[in-house]
Write a protein that holds these residues in place. Structure first.
Motif, mmCIF file in Angstrom:
data_model
loop_
_atom_site.group_PDB
_atom_site.id
_atom_site.type_symbol
_atom_site.label_atom_id
_atom_site.label_comp_id
_atom_site.label_asym_id
_atom_site.label_seq_id
_atom_site.Cartn_x
_atom_site.Cartn_y
_atom_site.Cartn_z
ATOM 1 N N GLN A 41 0.858 -1.188 0.000
ATOM 2 C CA GLN A 41 0.000 0.000 0.000
ATOM 3 C C GLN A 41 0.889 1.231 0.000
ATOM 4 O O GLN A 41 1.824 1.333 0.807
ATOM 5 N N TYR A 43 1.160 5.581 -0.087
ATOM 6 C CA TYR A 43 0.479 6.840 0.234
ATOM 7 C C TYR A 43 1.310 8.022 -0.264
ATOM 8 O O TYR A 43 2.536 7.923 -0.417
ATOM 9 N N LYS A 44 0.643 9.129 -0.483
ATOM 10 C CA LYS A 44 1.309 10.378 -0.857
ATOM 11 C C LYS A 44 0.538 11.540 -0.260
ATOM 12 O O LYS A 44 -0.677 11.443 -0.022
ATOM 13 N N ALA A 66 -1.380 5.303 -5.625
ATOM 14 C CA ALA A 66 -1.230 5.717 -4.228
ATOM 15 C C ALA A 66 -2.521 6.363 -3.737
ATOM 16 O O ALA A 66 -3.325 6.859 -4.530
ATOM 17 N N VAL A 67 -2.693 6.351 -2.431
ATOM 18 C CA VAL A 67 -3.818 7.028 -1.788
ATOM 19 C C VAL A 67 -3.326 8.387 -1.288
ATOM 20 O O VAL A 67 -2.317 8.447 -0.569
ATOM 21 N N VAL A 69 -3.306 11.500 1.065
ATOM 22 C CA VAL A 69 -3.692 11.743 2.462
ATOM 23 C C VAL A 69 -3.202 13.120 2.896
ATOM 24 O O VAL A 69 -2.283 13.685 2.298
ATOM 25 N N ASP A 74 -4.951 10.207 8.645
ATOM 26 C CA ASP A 74 -5.625 9.705 7.445
ATOM 27 C C ASP A 74 -5.081 8.323 7.069
ATOM 28 O O ASP A 74 -5.842 7.443 6.655
ATOM 29 N N ILE A 75 -3.775 8.144 7.196
ATOM 30 C CA ILE A 75 -3.174 6.839 6.884
ATOM 31 C C ILE A 75 -3.693 5.793 7.856
ATOM 32 O O ILE A 75 -4.089 4.687 7.467
ATOM 33 N N HIS A 78 -7.231 4.857 7.030
ATOM 34 C CA HIS A 78 -7.308 4.033 5.818
ATOM 35 C C HIS A 78 -6.895 2.598 6.103
ATOM 36 O O HIS A 78 -7.488 1.642 5.593
ATOM 37 N N ILE A 97 4.451 -0.849 3.277
ATOM 38 C CA ILE A 97 3.798 0.458 3.156
ATOM 39 C C ILE A 97 4.840 1.473 2.695
ATOM 40 O O ILE A 97 5.915 1.591 3.290
ATOM 41 N N ILE A 99 5.512 5.584 1.616
ATOM 42 C CA ILE A 99 4.996 6.960 1.701
ATOM 43 C C ILE A 99 5.985 7.861 0.978
ATOM 44 O O ILE A 99 7.168 7.917 1.338
#
Length: 205
Positions: A41, A43-44, A66-67, A69, A74-75, A78, A97, A99
């Motif tokens: 997973q 994230y950005k 990416a999700v 946030v 928020d992470i 999620h 994970i 980021i």
């Protein structure tokens, strides 16, 4: 023979100036994890929408979904899932994970990254270690000190071609001033990679 208690959790941090390939390296690592059939997973920060709103993108054009946030909270939300309290159990954590541009999130991301690593997650973070003034960027020193591995990348100085370790901010083609805001999302229109000799910050107004 006793079984080793090691469960795979650790923290990797990739740092360097603008245009040093941090996002490219993050993408490379998570892509290899996907090929290895691991649950990944990424994230950005929602703040960084320079190339894609829902993907990490390198300056060279490579992307990975990416999700977006706005905070460490928020992470966490999620990962736990909106319906976790109703169901009564938490979903399994990803194996890996990632980021990107982590310096744009809040300082709570440090504790979150450490907690995830403690729970067996391979956490890969990429971001700037220095701001445009060549000062330590917010909470980044705390991440670097706590990581199992740190890779510090360099770019190429646009003035002399030497290894560049600093991000030169330009406002209207001129170096920024020391008291300008630390956060200014931009790419080649606002930043250049510079070496120590050719990095310039003007005095405060």
């Amino acid at each position: 023979m006793l079984k080793s208690p090691y469960h795979g959790g650790h923290l990797e941090v990739i740092v360097g100036p603008m245009f040093s390939g941090k996002s490219e390296e993050l993408i490379r690592r998570v892509t290899r994890a996907v090929i290895a059939r691991q649950h990944v997973q990424v994230y950005k920060p929602a703040l960084d929408d320079r190339y894609h709103a829902a993907a990490v993108a390198s300056h060279a054009g490579r992307t990975v979904d990416a999700v977006a946030v706005r905070s460490a909270a928020d992470i966490r939300a999620h990962l736990t899932g909106e319906n976790a309290l109703l169901v009564g159990e938490l979903p399994p954590l990803p194996d890996v994970i990632g980021i990107d541009e982590v310096q744009f999130l809040d300082a709570d991301v440090v504790g979150l990254a450490l907690a995830l690593a403690d729970q067996g997650v391979r956490v890969i973070l990429a971001g700037l270690d220095l701001d445009f003034r060549a000062e330590p960027f917010g909470f980044m020193p705390g991440l670097l000190a706590r990581a199992e591995s740190v890779e510090k990348l360099t770019a190429i100085c646009t003035v002399c071609g030497a290894p560049a370790t600093r991000s030169q901010r330009l406002i209207g083609g001129q170096p920024a001033r020391f008291d300008d805001p630390v956060v200014l999302v931009g790419a080649q229109e606002s930043y250049e990679a510079r070496c120590r000799v050719h990095h310039v910050v003007l005095d405060s107004a």
